[in-house]
Scaffold this active site. Structure first.
Site: not given
Lengths: 332, 332
Positions: A112, A219, A56-59
């Site tokens: 994932d 998260h 996922g993005s945001g990391h």
């Protein structure tokens, strides 16, 4: 931070707009093989195992910042905090593999696992040998190492696998080194605030001011315990006690250290934490081979930090020292 | 972020504890010449001009992160948001100069001007030739370029001067290039939140949620205007309109770009900003020679960002491309 305080245009398009910026800023390092499939400009190389990472993005800079010569060949980019579907994984792999197989690496999260497993099957149907190695470095996430989440230790684990592939080792060896690196990497985090999701501009969990949550995931997954925020040294001691107990490295052993910001915790605080981490390692008779301090695996603007220690041997030290040249990370 | 949410031990000792961590984490790059005087392990070199930078802490990686081969030889480290006294400037200079003079560079703030000027006088009394160049890249801080503050553009300006010194140019030339670099560097910032001071754990100014302040300084100095937070592209357009008008570069010219986080604004948002910056430069007929995106000059955990554009010529492009190897910044 107030949930609305984001420099974005449309909360539903942050990932694609970020990608446009990343590709514009790093034209010598990165290209797009297909939608959401970022690949290194340096590849492919005949006979080289391709390392494909993602999540996922945001990391950021995890994951796409670690694509480049000597590290990952490609990256599948998911939505914020959401796994990418199988297609960009397949696209990145097909665009970068050198006929020697593909290693897929990602953090151990249900979404994932499902999507990367599906990608591996699709690659096998294309006669491309694909293996997967999950990262499970977050020691707070389960007493069972196989059930743990993958967090900031990804940097070291991906780095080791990427070096092995860059050294033209065969798929069996790259996979072995990746598993070995993961087994010897230990992370624990502490959250001081939530982050806000761009789609809703709402906080992803509730953590009152003045409180901290030890062991919280990237998260907002529940940690080990919540309590009043303690002084930095006490917070480090609690995390290092757990890491050192898990690692059980003999005196004289060598380690790599990452003190990571979850987003808004600044370098000043990370270095205050690092000073205590270094003291604890010295007291345990462990030598520091190399260190990283900064935002390497974030949760957007979450406040907090994580400590990662990798228990080195000669092979892993060599893999960490091997040069890499990525858009957001360089060694050598 | 709540004012109390800091990973520190004692609010009055954050700088010294940070320094302990920095020195422990970067033993191959940095050493202490004297209290608060950080120097590069690479020096001194006979015949080389020493570049000494410095200022208040809380802006990391500015300033100490830019000490290293090819950039600054030393750095004087002040308290949080406070100028260092003259002594560490003198100590860093005496420990690193190669008999060819010293250039002192720092942002244009009253406290820094007083202390660095005093340091220059003390160096002259020691028969070390010392010149000073102030950075004044913050175009929002005054209509008069000479009265402007120095902010994130420091990265490019120090880099140009450091390259000139590393190329063994004489003091006159290093000073000329430093002034030339400063004159062609333009920054504007936007703040979305205050930061909190470690000593008091109180916010350094008041900015209601949902508001932004365009042109705010890196210590919370008043900006040009305050208003409701707009979409990222509109914020960039407002800042780029001002930068492009000031810069007045002809179509076909080449620039370097820095999109900088003031602290808690994450990479995702910086790259969304960068995408629009790149569009605006393209529309103006300007070519992007190189880019930096990330936290380069922060205000601890302040939310917000700044955009810096340096109008290049062949000389400045060569200076930016020259290799440097610092604890927190590398080129080449």
């Amino acid at each position: 931070m107030a949930p609305t305080q984001k420099l974005i245009n449309d909360g539903n398009h942050t990932v694609d707009e970020m990608l446009a910026g990343v590709l514009a800023a790093h034209p010598n390092h990165l290209a797009l093989a297909a939608p959401r499939a970022v690949i290194a400009k340096s590849g492919p190389r005949p006979g080289k195992v391709a390392l494909i990472i993602g999540g996922g993005s945001g990391h950021e800079p995890t994951f796409l910042g670690f694509v480049g010569k000597g590290l990952a060949d490609g990256c599948a980019v998911g939505n914020v905090f959401a796994s990418p579907p199988p297609q960009p994984v397949v696209d990145a792999a097909l665009a970068t593999h050198g006929g020697a197989g593909v290693l897929l690496m990602y953090g151990n999260y249900a979404g994932d696992v499902m999507n990367f497993d599906m990608a591996a099957e699709l690659l096998q149907m294309d006669n491309v040998e694909a293996r997967t190695v999950l990262t499970t470095d977050d020691i707070a996430s389960s007493p069972n190492p196989a059930k743990r989440r993958g967090v900031a230790g990804n940097v070291f684990i991906f780095k080791a696998a990427g070096a092995a592939a860059d050294l033209m080792l065969p798929l069996d060896e790259v996979e072995r080194i990746a598993r070995h690196a993961n087994a010897r990497t230990y992370t624990m985090g502490v959250a001081l605030s939530a982050c806000s999701l761009p789609q809703t501009r709402r906080l992803n969990f509730d953590l009152p001011a003045g409180e901290m949550e030890i062991g919280m995931g990237i998260h907002g997954e529940p940690g080990i315990r919540r309590g009043p925020l303690k002084p930095a040294d006490a917070v480090v001691d609690e995390m290092m006690d757990a890491i050192l107990a898990e690692m059980a490295a003999p005196a004289g052993a060598s380690v790599a250290v990452l003190v990571n910001s979850l987003g808004s915790t600044p370098l000043m605080e990370l270095y205050i934490l690092y000073a205590r981490v270094a003291e604890r390692l010295k007291l345990a008779g462990l030598g520091i081979h190399s260190s990283l301090v900064g935002p390497y695996c974030t949760s957007m603007e979450m406040a907090g930090a994580s400590i990662t220690v990798m228990h080195l041997d000669d092979e892993l030290a060599k893999m960490l020292d091997h040069p890499c040249d990525c858009a957001m990370f360089r060694v050598g």
